[in-house]
Scaffold this active site. Sequence first.
Site, short mmCIF file in Angstrom:
data_model
loop_
_atom_site.label_atom_id
_atom_site.label_comp_id
_atom_site.label_asym_id
_atom_site.label_seq_id
_atom_site.Cartn_x
_atom_site.Cartn_y
_atom_site.Cartn_z
CG HIS A 82 34.91 21.70 -70.96
ND1 HIS A 82 34.45 22.10 -72.17
CD2 HIS A 82 35.02 20.27 -71.10
CE1 HIS A 82 34.29 21.34 -73.02
NE2 HIS A 82 34.66 19.94 -72.45
N GLY A 163 18.05 32.17 -84.73
CA GLY A 163 17.98 33.05 -83.70
C GLY A 163 18.65 34.52 -83.95
N PRO A 164 18.59 35.43 -82.96
CG PRO A 164 18.81 36.22 -80.90
CD PRO A 164 18.04 34.98 -81.32
CG PHE A 167 26.44 39.23 -76.47
CD1 PHE A 167 26.74 37.97 -76.39
CD2 PHE A 167 26.78 40.06 -75.36
CE1 PHE A 167 27.63 37.23 -75.32
CE2 PHE A 167 27.27 39.39 -74.24
CZ PHE A 167 27.67 38.08 -74.41
N PRO A 169 23.60 38.42 -73.41
CG PRO A 169 23.92 40.41 -72.61
CD PRO A 169 23.09 39.58 -73.12
N GLY A 172 24.61 33.52 -74.09
CA GLY A 172 25.70 33.36 -75.18
C GLY A 172 25.11 32.70 -76.35
#
Length: 539
Positions: A82, A163-164, A167, A169, A172
Amino acid sequence: MRKIVECVPNFSVGRDPDTIDAIAGAIKGVDGCRLLDVDPGYSTNRTVYTFVGDPESVIEGALAGARVARKMIDMRGHKGEHPRFGAMDVCPFIPVVGVTMDECVEISRRFAQKAADELAVPFYLYEQAAPAVYRCKLSDIRQGEYEGLAGKLEDPRWKPDFGPDTFVPEWGATATGARMFLIAYNVNLLATSNQAHRIALNLRETGRGEGSPGKLQNVQGMGWFVDEYDMAQVTVNLTDYKITPLHVVYEEVKKEAELLGLPVAGSEIVGLVPLESLLSAADYYIEKEGLFIYRENQKLRLAIERLGLNSIVPFRPEERIIEYITAEKPEEPLASMTTRAFIEEVASRSSAPGGGSVSAVCAAMGVGLGAMVAKLTYGVRKFENVQGHIQKVLPTLDSVTQQLIAMIDADTSAFNEFMDGLRMPQNTKEERRLRKEKMQNGLKTAIDVPLTTMRLGDLAWGPFEVIARYGNPASRSDTQVGAASLKSGIWGAYQNVLINMVDIEDGEYRQKTLEEAEKINQRAADKCDKVLSLLENRG
């Protein structure tokens, strides 16, 4: 009216039972949240949770699940069939009861703000909550998936809403928003993933892209192979099942599969489904096949069988239909009593239940007798020549009987509303005004309830004439008693309208209501006489 919001978070985990159970436990542990369904998929490596609650509770439930995901899911090693770009990949809020779409938009914003602040992860708003058209569709936000997210976050156009903008990790990103009810639906094929995807491209709204749209509006879709089923699937999201219903998707997949020489092996619904969508499918097959089915449970059985919804796991309506799961058991203390207990309650030294409830009982039993005679006529070989007549009236008789049963308790509740006003204080001018207003409203309710009993009973006279003409002659006395009971029930309800009208001060309401009630009562007397006459003339 209570407020119910549905929340359907999708988490990127489908192969770790401990994580799946931990998220479920966190949601269930929030007061006011009711976890309805947990649907893990091994091949997709994704689990869909469905829960409901009031606006505040669903925010806390979603946040509780996100906290667990932050600790236990690491996207750096995630693979699945998916599309996905986050540990909590998507978290939509859907209005169910007493809630508007605008309210759900606000709920999604509040959730995103709280989760982003606490977990320090990026959140995007989509669908109705999206701040811009170009980032409205989930597919656009998620384009490039997890692997392309780091680069996407560097583009100012894709700065997260909360939010920031860097990235993270292990997480996501998450998309949250408000949308209408979405049905996740899969049609099973004994085929390859490529063949299934070929069919999906022909059907989904975007088609193959580049100005080549598919056949079906409001349908997102793709094809894949599910190892645990050893079958391929055309997997679709119906974003508006009223425009493209379930049965249309199923039948179109069958057509496409037939062109390729492929067998369809039923279908499955992922998560929950609205009642209307299955009843619509039933109505389609009823008309297509010339069937006579009117009871809801039998319609559902037909839809389940025709769509092959039992092909993988049993489809249990009480566990999968949103209205059934969220429904509160009706408060019908009187209607739920034994016959003896009800009569004894009526005979007790109390003004309620009284004539209004008894009138509803009389009307319900009268129409119920009509339904009984219709059922004793329908399907009997020697009455085959009148089946068309019986089919037209049986659904009405059955439905009106059920609606009249509800009026038994409604009448007593209406009287209690008036009594609550009577007990209000009247020491000041304002208190007396409020008391009078409450009592006048209570009287109108006490009138509207028996008037509703009259209106419902009035619907049964046409069917009663049909039963009198064509019904099983062995049940002649039942039809006679039924008509007389219905007439008595309507007359009794009429008397309740009159007695409660005495103190009504709203002249316009008074005149309009009395005119309607008088007409229904007179029609009951005339129609009863006609039914009895028809029966006499049949010999």
